[in-house]
Design an enzyme around this catalytic site. Structure first.
Site, PDB file in Angstrom:
ATOM      1  N   ASP A   2      27.686 -17.563 -46.480  1.00  0.00           N
ATOM      2  CA  ASP A   2      28.014 -16.422 -45.621  1.00  0.00           C
ATOM      3  C   ASP A   2      27.088 -16.341 -44.404  1.00  0.00           C
ATOM      4  O   ASP A   2      25.900 -16.653 -44.503  1.00  0.00           O
ATOM      5  CB  ASP A   2      27.889 -15.133 -46.451  1.00  0.00           C
ATOM      6  N   HIS A  19      31.435 -21.569 -37.590  1.00  0.00           N
ATOM      7  CA  HIS A  19      31.917 -22.269 -38.784  1.00  0.00           C
ATOM      8  C   HIS A  19      31.577 -23.760 -38.712  1.00  0.00           C
ATOM      9  O   HIS A  19      31.236 -24.373 -39.726  1.00  0.00           O
ATOM     10  CB  HIS A  19      33.426 -22.077 -38.945  1.00  0.00           C
ATOM     11  N   GLU A  49      40.732 -14.096 -50.380  1.00  0.00           N
ATOM     12  CA  GLU A  49      40.793 -12.970 -49.435  1.00  0.00           C
ATOM     13  C   GLU A  49      40.627 -13.437 -47.981  1.00  0.00           C
ATOM     14  O   GLU A  49      41.058 -12.753 -47.052  1.00  0.00           O
ATOM     15  CB  GLU A  49      39.716 -11.943 -49.788  1.00  0.00           C
ATOM     16  N   LEU A 113      25.937 -36.785 -58.078  1.00  0.00           N
ATOM     17  CA  LEU A 113      26.013 -35.330 -57.918  1.00  0.00           C
ATOM     18  C   LEU A 113      27.487 -34.932 -57.950  1.00  0.00           C
ATOM     19  O   LEU A 113      28.333 -35.680 -57.466  1.00  0.00           O
ATOM     20  CB  LEU A 113      25.427 -34.945 -56.547  1.00  0.00           C
TER      21      LEU A 113
HETATM   22  C1  IPE Z   1      31.349 -17.343 -43.997  1.00  0.00           C
HETATM   23  O1  IPE Z   1      30.935 -16.805 -42.793  1.00  0.00           O
HETATM   24  C2  IPE Z   1      32.378 -18.420 -43.799  1.00  0.00           C
HETATM   25  C3  IPE Z   1      33.683 -18.148 -44.400  1.00  0.00           C
HETATM   26  C4  IPE Z   1      34.042 -17.044 -44.986  1.00  0.00           C
HETATM   27  C5  IPE Z   1      34.657 -19.220 -44.317  1.00  0.00           C
HETATM   28  P1  IPE Z   1      31.578 -15.467 -42.235  1.00  0.00           P
HETATM   29  O2  IPE Z   1      32.701 -15.837 -41.322  1.00  0.00           O
HETATM   30  O3  IPE Z   1      31.917 -14.548 -43.345  1.00  0.00           O
HETATM   31  O4  IPE Z   1      30.354 -14.910 -41.378  1.00  0.00           O
HETATM   32  P2  IPE Z   1      29.985 -13.384 -41.095  1.00  0.00           P
HETATM   33  O5  IPE Z   1      29.923 -12.668 -42.410  1.00  0.00           O
HETATM   34  O6  IPE Z   1      31.043 -12.845 -40.175  1.00  0.00           O
HETATM   35  O7  IPE Z   1      28.639 -13.480 -40.439  1.00  0.00           O
HETATM   36 MG    MG Z   2      30.958 -12.912 -44.192  1.00  0.00          MG
END
Ligand code: IPE
Ligand code: MG
Length: 217
Positions: A2, A19, A49, A113
């Site tokens: 996250d 990402h 989700e 792994l």
């Molecule tokens: C996590 O980062 C990646 C996925 C859910 C694919 P987020 O996109 O949730 O990043 P924040 O929470 O907005 O910082």
């Molecule tokens: Mg997030």
């Protein structure tokens, strides 16, 4: 994993770039984690989700996944990594489903792994699928064996990056006795040093599994 979006905001760039940076963080971590002795490394890449995010973001995430499946699996294979996927893969596009199968088949005998990637994964959904698979009596063992994770031990340590302190529908059943570790570090900034810190913290814990001190399994 996250924190990609917040990392992007802090760096004045797009969520897509966040990402991408998050994917690189995972790649670096896997490259550097060989000597840690971790046997099974599970990552929450895309939740059930997460389909509710904007179509653009979902499509960017699927493109990233496609890119890594096409360009990184051979390297992982060379390094002896067995790659497996958990979650509802029927929700993914058919070309991606084919890539997942190819990756699993190519790497199935590797032993250095095991990398488990949770994709279109939700723990509640997995539990419902598992319950529906069980023919006879529903027991703890029967549920364990019907889960997507049937082949692996329950996690010893769960790390959540990005400062939130919740499980967000991840391995709810499997984490019954898992040690939880929360860090403010955003996923794209999470390096092998951070992993070492988490493991050092884990090493201090006394795991009792509901038993009394000194009697732990
Ligand atoms: C996590 O980062 C990646 C996925 C859910 C694919 P987020 O996109 O949730 O990043 P924040 O929470 O907005 O910082
Ligand atoms: Mg997030």
């Amino acid at each position: 994993m996250d924190g990609n979006g917040r990392w992007a905001t802090r760096h004045g760039t797009s969520r897509k770039a966040g990402h991408q940076q998050g994917s690189e963080a995972l790649r670096n971590l896997l490259e550097n984690s060989r000597e840690l002795g971790v046997e099974v490394f599970t990552v929450y890449a895309f939740s059930s989700e997460n389909w509710q995010r904007s179509p653009e973001e979902v499509s960017d995430l699927m493109d990233l996944l496609r890119y890594y499946l096409r360009h990184e699996i051979k390297k992982l294979h060379k390094d002896g990594v067995k790659v497996c996927f958990i979650g509802d893969r029927t929700a993914l596009s058919s070309d991606l489903q084919t890539e997942l199968e190819k990756a699993e088949l190519l790497t199935e005998n590797n032993q250095a792994l095991t990398l488990v990637v949770a994709l279109s994964y939700g723990s509640r959904q997995e539990l419902v699928r598992a319950m529906n698979k069980i023919d006879g009596e529903i027991t703890v063992d029967a549920v364990c064996n019907a889960l997507d994770t049937a082949n692996w031990p329950e996690p010893d340590l769960l790390i959540r990056t990005g400062g939130e302190k919740r499980l967000s529908n991840f391995l709810l059943w499997q984490c019954a006795y898992t040690e939880l570790y929360f860090t403010e570090t955003l996923w794209p900034d999470f390096t092998i040093e951070h992993l070492h810190e988490a493991l050092a913290d884990y090493a201090q814990r006394e795991r009792r599994f509901g038993s009394r001190p000194g009697l732990a399994a």
